[in-house]
Design a protein around this motif. Structure first.
Motif, PDB file in Angstrom:
ATOM      1  N   LEU A 216       0.820  -1.207   0.000  1.00 53.95           N
ATOM      2  CA  LEU A 216       0.000   0.000   0.000  1.00 53.95           C
ATOM      3  C   LEU A 216       0.855   1.258   0.000  1.00 53.95           C
ATOM      4  O   LEU A 216       0.534   2.238  -0.683  1.00 53.95           O
ATOM      5  CB  LEU A 216      -0.960  -0.005   1.193  1.00 53.95           C
ATOM      6  CG  LEU A 216      -2.055  -1.074   1.149  1.00 53.95           C
ATOM      7  CD1 LEU A 216      -2.856  -1.064   2.446  1.00 53.95           C
ATOM      8  CD2 LEU A 216      -2.959  -0.889  -0.055  1.00 53.95           C
ATOM      9  N   CYS A 217       1.955   1.239   0.721  1.00 54.53           N
ATOM     10  CA  CYS A 217       2.869   2.389   0.725  1.00 54.53           C
ATOM     11  C   CYS A 217       3.517   2.575  -0.650  1.00 54.53           C
ATOM     12  O   CYS A 217       3.637   3.705  -1.134  1.00 54.53           O
ATOM     13  CB  CYS A 217       3.940   2.215   1.798  1.00 54.53           C
ATOM     14  SG  CYS A 217       3.318   2.409   3.469  1.00 54.53           S
ATOM     15  N   ALA A 218       3.925   1.482  -1.280  1.00 56.11           N
ATOM     16  CA  ALA A 218       4.527   1.561  -2.611  1.00 56.11           C
ATOM     17  C   ALA A 218       3.527   2.096  -3.629  1.00 56.11           C
ATOM     18  O   ALA A 218       3.855   2.947  -4.465  1.00 56.11           O
ATOM     19  CB  ALA A 218       5.047   0.183  -3.043  1.00 56.11           C
ATOM     20  N   GLU A 219       2.300   1.627  -3.555  1.00 60.36           N
ATOM     21  CA  GLU A 219       1.268   2.074  -4.489  1.00 60.36           C
ATOM     22  C   GLU A 219       0.926   3.552  -4.266  1.00 60.36           C
ATOM     23  O   GLU A 219       0.731   4.308  -5.215  1.00 60.36           O
ATOM     24  CB  GLU A 219       0.030   1.195  -4.340  1.00 60.36           C
ATOM     25  CG  GLU A 219      -0.882   1.257  -5.532  1.00 60.36           C
ATOM     26  CD  GLU A 219      -1.948   0.184  -5.467  1.00 60.36           C
ATOM     27  OE1 GLU A 219      -2.652   0.094  -4.440  1.00 60.36           O
ATOM     28  OE2 GLU A 219      -2.065  -0.568  -6.453  1.00 60.36           O
ATOM     29  N   TYR A 220       0.873   3.963  -3.009  1.00 57.06           N
ATOM     30  CA  TYR A 220       0.594   5.375  -2.684  1.00 57.06           C
ATOM     31  C   TYR A 220       1.703   6.274  -3.226  1.00 57.06           C
ATOM     32  O   TYR A 220       1.431   7.306  -3.852  1.00 57.06           O
ATOM     33  CB  TYR A 220       0.459   5.554  -1.168  1.00 57.06           C
ATOM     34  CG  TYR A 220       0.351   7.001  -0.766  1.00 57.06           C
ATOM     35  CD1 TYR A 220      -0.856   7.683  -0.889  1.00 57.06           C
ATOM     36  CD2 TYR A 220       1.454   7.687  -0.273  1.00 57.06           C
ATOM     37  CE1 TYR A 220      -0.958   9.020  -0.532  1.00 57.06           C
ATOM     38  CE2 TYR A 220       1.362   9.020   0.080  1.00 57.06           C
ATOM     39  CZ  TYR A 220       0.151   9.679  -0.044  1.00 57.06           C
ATOM     40  OH  TYR A 220       0.064  10.999   0.298  1.00 57.06           O
ATOM     41  N   LEU A 221       2.957   5.879  -3.008  1.00 56.33           N
ATOM     42  CA  LEU A 221       4.082   6.681  -3.486  1.00 56.33           C
ATOM     43  C   LEU A 221       4.096   6.755  -5.011  1.00 56.33           C
ATOM     44  O   LEU A 221       4.317   7.823  -5.594  1.00 56.33           O
ATOM     45  CB  LEU A 221       5.394   6.115  -2.962  1.00 56.33           C
ATOM     46  CG  LEU A 221       6.653   6.885  -3.280  1.00 56.33           C
ATOM     47  CD1 LEU A 221       6.553   8.344  -2.843  1.00 56.33           C
ATOM     48  CD2 LEU A 221       7.848   6.234  -2.609  1.00 56.33           C
ATOM     49  N   ALA A 222       3.816   5.643  -5.673  1.00 55.03           N
ATOM     50  CA  ALA A 222       3.759   5.632  -7.138  1.00 55.03           C
ATOM     51  C   ALA A 222       2.665   6.565  -7.637  1.00 55.03           C
ATOM     52  O   ALA A 222       2.863   7.327  -8.596  1.00 55.03           O
ATOM     53  CB  ALA A 222       3.519   4.205  -7.636  1.00 55.03           C
ATOM     54  N   ASP A 223       1.518   6.533  -6.983  1.00 61.10           N
ATOM     55  CA  ASP A 223       0.415   7.405  -7.361  1.00 61.10           C
ATOM     56  C   ASP A 223       0.797   8.872  -7.188  1.00 61.10           C
ATOM     57  O   ASP A 223       0.534   9.700  -8.065  1.00 61.10           O
ATOM     58  CB  ASP A 223      -0.818   7.058  -6.515  1.00 61.10           C
ATOM     59  CG  ASP A 223      -2.066   7.758  -6.996  1.00 61.10           C
ATOM     60  OD1 ASP A 223      -2.480   7.502  -8.140  1.00 61.10           O
ATOM     61  OD2 ASP A 223      -2.620   8.563  -6.228  1.00 61.10           O
ATOM     62  N   GLU A 224       1.431   9.206  -6.082  1.00 61.53           N
ATOM     63  CA  GLU A 224       1.847  10.587  -5.829  1.00 61.53           C
ATOM     64  C   GLU A 224       2.874  11.063  -6.858  1.00 61.53           C
ATOM     65  O   GLU A 224       2.816  12.195  -7.333  1.00 61.53           O
ATOM     66  CB  GLU A 224       2.418  10.727  -4.413  1.00 61.53           C
ATOM     67  CG  GLU A 224       1.376  10.640  -3.329  1.00 61.53           C
ATOM     68  CD  GLU A 224       0.353  11.765  -3.412  1.00 61.53           C
ATOM     69  OE1 GLU A 224       0.740  12.939  -3.506  1.00 61.53           O
ATOM     70  OE2 GLU A 224      -0.858  11.447  -3.386  1.00 61.53           O
ATOM     71  N   LEU A 225       3.814  10.197  -7.206  1.00 58.25           N
ATOM     72  CA  LEU A 225       4.830  10.565  -8.199  1.00 58.25           C
ATOM     73  C   LEU A 225       4.195  10.845  -9.564  1.00 58.25           C
ATOM     74  O   LEU A 225       4.555  11.819 -10.235  1.00 58.25           O
ATOM     75  CB  LEU A 225       5.881   9.460  -8.323  1.00 58.25           C
ATOM     76  CG  LEU A 225       6.851   9.327  -7.154  1.00 58.25           C
ATOM     77  CD1 LEU A 225       7.593   8.005  -7.227  1.00 58.25           C
ATOM     78  CD2 LEU A 225       7.823  10.498  -7.135  1.00 58.25           C
ATOM     79  N   LEU A 226       3.265  10.003  -9.971  1.00 62.71           N
ATOM     80  CA  LEU A 226       2.613  10.205 -11.269  1.00 62.71           C
ATOM     81  C   LEU A 226       1.722  11.435 -11.275  1.00 62.71           C
ATOM     82  O   LEU A 226       1.687  12.178 -12.252  1.00 62.71           O
ATOM     83  CB  LEU A 226       1.810   8.969 -11.655  1.00 62.71           C
ATOM     84  CG  LEU A 226       2.637   7.821 -12.216  1.00 62.71           C
ATOM     85  CD1 LEU A 226       1.782   6.587 -12.390  1.00 62.71           C
ATOM     86  CD2 LEU A 226       3.290   8.201 -13.511  1.00 62.71           C
TER      87      LEU A 226
END
Length: 164
Positions: free
Chosen positions: A21-31
């Motif tokens: 969930l943390c990895a997915e959240y960070l990826a979403d924020e970066l995009l």
């Protein structure tokens, strides 16, 4: 009342895939911060999934410490798909040996990888370009091919990381 658990290691409690969930959240924020494609589009989803897998499967601490590694992993000349397969296989082996391995996280990562491989997107054939295009070469955007979505998400994720 549901039992509390934050990392999926509690005895019989609710398993929460925090690392994923943390990895997915960070990826979403970066995009989102990069503003390269419309959130919710197929391209955006491919980029988010690709970045999330890269972040999840990388070793180390936070984003600042990992940025160079993520840029390297998503670069054009890196065999990203082979790296993902190797890392997922290693995590499956650890999970099968009873060493933990983050079973809920691993299940989501495996499902994401399956989606990235099986989902095909129609995109401009950038693979038809020579390895180092000379100045003045024009890309024929009408020449399109079906690609696994990770092949479109990978350069998108790489650009988002550069913009970070």
């Amino acid at each position: 009342m549901r039992p509390e658990s934050t990392n999926g290691t509690g005895g019989g409690g609710l398993a929460v895939p925090m690392a994923w969930l943390c990895a997915e959240y960070l990826a979403d924020e970066l995009l989102r911060a990069g503003g390269l494609v419309e959130p919710g589009s197929l391209e955006y989803v491919a980029g988010r999934r690709t970045l999330a897998l890269t972040i999840y499967l990388s070793d180390g601490a936070g984003a600042e410490d990992q940025l160079d590694e993520w840029l390297d992993r998503t670069s054009y000349d890196h065999p990203w798909q082979d790296w993902v397969r190797e890392r997922l296989a290693a995590q499956r082996e650890r999970a099968g040996d009873g060493e933990g391995g983050g079973a809920p996280d691993l299940a989501l990562a495996l499902e994401t990888w399956r989606h990235l491989e099986e989902t095909q997107l129609l995109a401009t054939d950038l693979g038809a370009l020579p390895p180092s295009p000379a100045a003045g070469i024009v890309v024929d955007e009408s020449a399109q091919v079906w690609l696994p979505s990770w092949q479109l998400g990978l350069p998108l994720g790489h650009l988002a990381l550069h913009l970070y």
